[in-house]
Write a protein that holds these residues in place. Sequence first.
Motif, PDB file in Angstrom:
ATOM      1  N   TRP A 146     -23.767   3.854   1.731  1.00  8.95           N
ATOM      2  CA  TRP A 146     -23.523   3.813   3.178  1.00  8.95           C
ATOM      3  C   TRP A 146     -24.083   5.055   3.862  1.00  8.95           C
ATOM      4  O   TRP A 146     -24.770   4.954   4.889  1.00  8.95           O
ATOM      5  CB  TRP A 146     -22.028   3.680   3.441  1.00  8.95           C
ATOM      6  N   GLN A 147     -23.817   6.219   3.315  1.00 14.41           N
ATOM      7  CA  GLN A 147     -24.292   7.458   3.924  1.00 14.41           C
ATOM      8  C   GLN A 147     -25.819   7.491   3.987  1.00 14.41           C
ATOM      9  O   GLN A 147     -26.398   7.989   4.961  1.00 14.41           O
ATOM     10  CB  GLN A 147     -23.766   8.662   3.141  1.00 14.41           C
ATOM     11  N   ALA A 148     -26.472   6.960   2.971  1.00 15.89           N
ATOM     12  CA  ALA A 148     -27.929   7.017   2.920  1.00 15.89           C
ATOM     13  C   ALA A 148     -28.596   6.029   3.873  1.00 15.89           C
ATOM     14  O   ALA A 148     -29.694   6.294   4.378  1.00 15.89           O
ATOM     15  CB  ALA A 148     -28.410   6.758   1.489  1.00 15.89           C
ATOM     16  N   HIS A 149     -27.950   4.900   4.126  1.00 17.99           N
ATOM     17  CA  HIS A 149     -28.640   3.812   4.821  1.00 17.99           C
ATOM     18  C   HIS A 149     -27.984   3.344   6.106  1.00 17.99           C
ATOM     19  O   HIS A 149     -28.463   2.391   6.731  1.00 17.99           O
ATOM     20  CB  HIS A 149     -28.797   2.620   3.861  1.00 17.99           C
ATOM     21  N   GLN A 150     -26.920   3.994   6.543  1.00 20.15           N
ATOM     22  CA  GLN A 150     -26.171   3.472   7.680  1.00 20.15           C
ATOM     23  C   GLN A 150     -26.999   3.379   8.956  1.00 20.15           C
ATOM     24  O   GLN A 150     -26.733   2.520   9.814  1.00 20.15           O
ATOM     25  CB  GLN A 150     -24.922   4.313   7.935  1.00 20.15           C
ATOM     26  N   ALA A 151     -28.018   4.209   9.098  1.00 20.44           N
ATOM     27  CA  ALA A 151     -28.813   4.180  10.324  1.00 20.44           C
ATOM     28  C   ALA A 151     -29.553   2.856  10.508  1.00 20.44           C
ATOM     29  O   ALA A 151     -29.908   2.492  11.637  1.00 20.44           O
ATOM     30  CB  ALA A 151     -29.818   5.331  10.322  1.00 20.44           C
ATOM     31  N   GLU A 189     -30.475  -8.480   2.932  1.00 21.32           N
ATOM     32  CA  GLU A 189     -29.304  -8.023   2.186  1.00 21.32           C
ATOM     33  C   GLU A 189     -29.618  -7.909   0.697  1.00 21.32           C
ATOM     34  O   GLU A 189     -29.936  -8.909   0.056  1.00 21.32           O
ATOM     35  CB  GLU A 189     -28.144  -9.000   2.369  1.00 21.32           C
ATOM     36  N   PRO A 190     -29.507  -6.716   0.118  1.00 14.74           N
ATOM     37  CA  PRO A 190     -29.637  -6.581  -1.325  1.00 14.74           C
ATOM     38  C   PRO A 190     -28.448  -7.258  -2.025  1.00 14.74           C
ATOM     39  O   PRO A 190     -27.297  -7.081  -1.630  1.00 14.74           O
ATOM     40  CB  PRO A 190     -29.621  -5.074  -1.561  1.00 14.74           C
ATOM     41  N   LEU A 191     -28.749  -8.022  -3.071  1.00 10.65           N
ATOM     42  CA  LEU A 191     -27.729  -8.735  -3.838  1.00 10.65           C
ATOM     43  C   LEU A 191     -27.784  -8.277  -5.291  1.00 10.65           C
ATOM     44  O   LEU A 191     -28.879  -8.122  -5.848  1.00 10.65           O
ATOM     45  CB  LEU A 191     -27.956 -10.245  -3.750  1.00 10.65           C
ATOM     46  N   PHE A 238     -25.240  -4.514   5.278  1.00 13.13           N
ATOM     47  CA  PHE A 238     -24.527  -3.682   4.311  1.00 13.13           C
ATOM     48  C   PHE A 238     -23.295  -4.428   3.828  1.00 13.13           C
ATOM     49  O   PHE A 238     -22.291  -4.534   4.525  1.00 13.13           O
ATOM     50  CB  PHE A 238     -24.116  -2.346   4.931  1.00 13.13           C
ATOM     51  N   ASP A 239     -23.382  -4.955   2.605  1.00 13.33           N
ATOM     52  CA  ASP A 239     -22.259  -5.620   1.963  1.00 13.33           C
ATOM     53  C   ASP A 239     -21.641  -4.635   0.977  1.00 13.33           C
ATOM     54  O   ASP A 239     -22.284  -4.239   0.003  1.00 13.33           O
ATOM     55  CB  ASP A 239     -22.750  -6.886   1.248  1.00 13.33           C
ATOM     56  N   PHE A 241     -30.609  -1.199  -2.553  1.00  6.07           N
ATOM     57  CA  PHE A 241     -30.578  -0.760  -1.157  1.00  6.07           C
ATOM     58  C   PHE A 241     -31.715   0.196  -0.839  1.00  6.07           C
ATOM     59  O   PHE A 241     -32.204   0.218   0.296  1.00  6.07           O
ATOM     60  CB  PHE A 241     -29.217  -0.131  -0.836  1.00  6.07           C
ATOM     61  N   ASP A 242     -32.162   0.990  -1.794  1.00  7.87           N
ATOM     62  CA  ASP A 242     -33.292   1.878  -1.543  1.00  7.87           C
ATOM     63  C   ASP A 242     -34.570   1.061  -1.341  1.00  7.87           C
ATOM     64  O   ASP A 242     -35.405   1.392  -0.485  1.00  7.87           O
ATOM     65  CB  ASP A 242     -33.462   2.860  -2.700  1.00  7.87           C
ATOM     66  N   GLN A 243     -34.709  -0.005  -2.120  1.00  2.00           N
ATOM     67  CA  GLN A 243     -35.833  -0.937  -1.950  1.00  2.00           C
ATOM     68  C   GLN A 243     -35.803  -1.530  -0.537  1.00  2.00           C
ATOM     69  O   GLN A 243     -36.832  -1.572   0.149  1.00  2.00           O
ATOM     70  CB  GLN A 243     -35.725  -2.037  -3.005  1.00  2.00           C
ATOM     71  N   ALA A 244     -34.631  -1.972  -0.106  1.00  2.00           N
ATOM     72  CA  ALA A 244     -34.500  -2.532   1.237  1.00  2.00           C
ATOM     73  C   ALA A 244     -34.840  -1.496   2.296  1.00  2.00           C
ATOM     74  O   ALA A 244     -35.499  -1.803   3.303  1.00  2.00           O
ATOM     75  CB  ALA A 244     -33.087  -3.059   1.455  1.00  2.00           C
ATOM     76  N   GLY A 245     -34.397  -0.254   2.091  1.00  2.00           N
ATOM     77  CA  GLY A 245     -34.696   0.807   3.042  1.00  2.00           C
ATOM     78  C   GLY A 245     -36.184   1.043   3.193  1.00  2.00           C
ATOM     79  O   GLY A 245     -36.684   1.254   4.317  1.00  2.00           O
TER      80      GLY A 245
END
Length: 260
Positions: free
Chosen positions: A185-190, A135-137, A169-170, A150-154
């Motif tokens: 959300w749209q970028a990473h929901q998968a 989880e990105p914080l 996804f928080d 979130f891009d780093q996490a992806g």
Amino acid sequence: MPRYAANITLLFTEVPVLDRPGLAHQAGFDGVEVLFPYDHGTPEWKTALGGLPLALINTPPGDWAAGERGHAAVPGAEEAFRSHFLKAAEVATALGAAKIHVMAGCAKGPEATQVFAENLAWAADQVPELGLTIEPLNAEDWPGYFLNDFDQAGRILADLDHPRIGLQFDLWHAARIHGDAQAVWQAHQARVSHVQIAGFPNRGEPGGGGFDLTALFRDLDASGYQGWVAAEYRPTRATVHGLAWLAALKARDRLIGGQG
């Protein structure tokens, strides 16, 4: 349909933590999540849960007062990480938790990225029956935390490509980090395997802040998501008096279910 969990570290704080699962169940939640269930033994938690599902726990953070926030991405702390992860796995297994959130800790740089990936792969091998999340914080609330984008996490998840390691996804952190939580959300929901919701900008009851909860749940429906949506927010009043959002979502689910 998603299931709804109350984060009882933040919700129902009007009563002691072991009394909160019962209140969450009475209020209409399908389960609970607990950030750090380590101050009480598993027999106490089993009694408190009374069969209510436990959606997620975190790995132990270490010495919080000293600034530790987990160890998974901290070079040189591999032994501490493994010890703490095995403790989390023991508790999760005993309590039937669905997932473990692996806390990265405070670190930065390419070596931290490599250590994080190696520790995640090792952890997944230890618990073939459990899912793991990262989880990105946001950096303002969690200064120095390694996973803060979130891009780093992806990228990390894409490199690992492990079926049991997913993105947590928080909504609050997505908005704080990137500004546009909807775009995140749209970028990473998968890659999302666990969802947490709150209001923005004050982290109160879910709703507002430019994020379309209706669109989120449409996407969850379309994807066939069967995981948890956890309420992780700071109630602006007694928790039970601020649950209109939960009643509305459950009414929506009943309507959709009746159409199926």
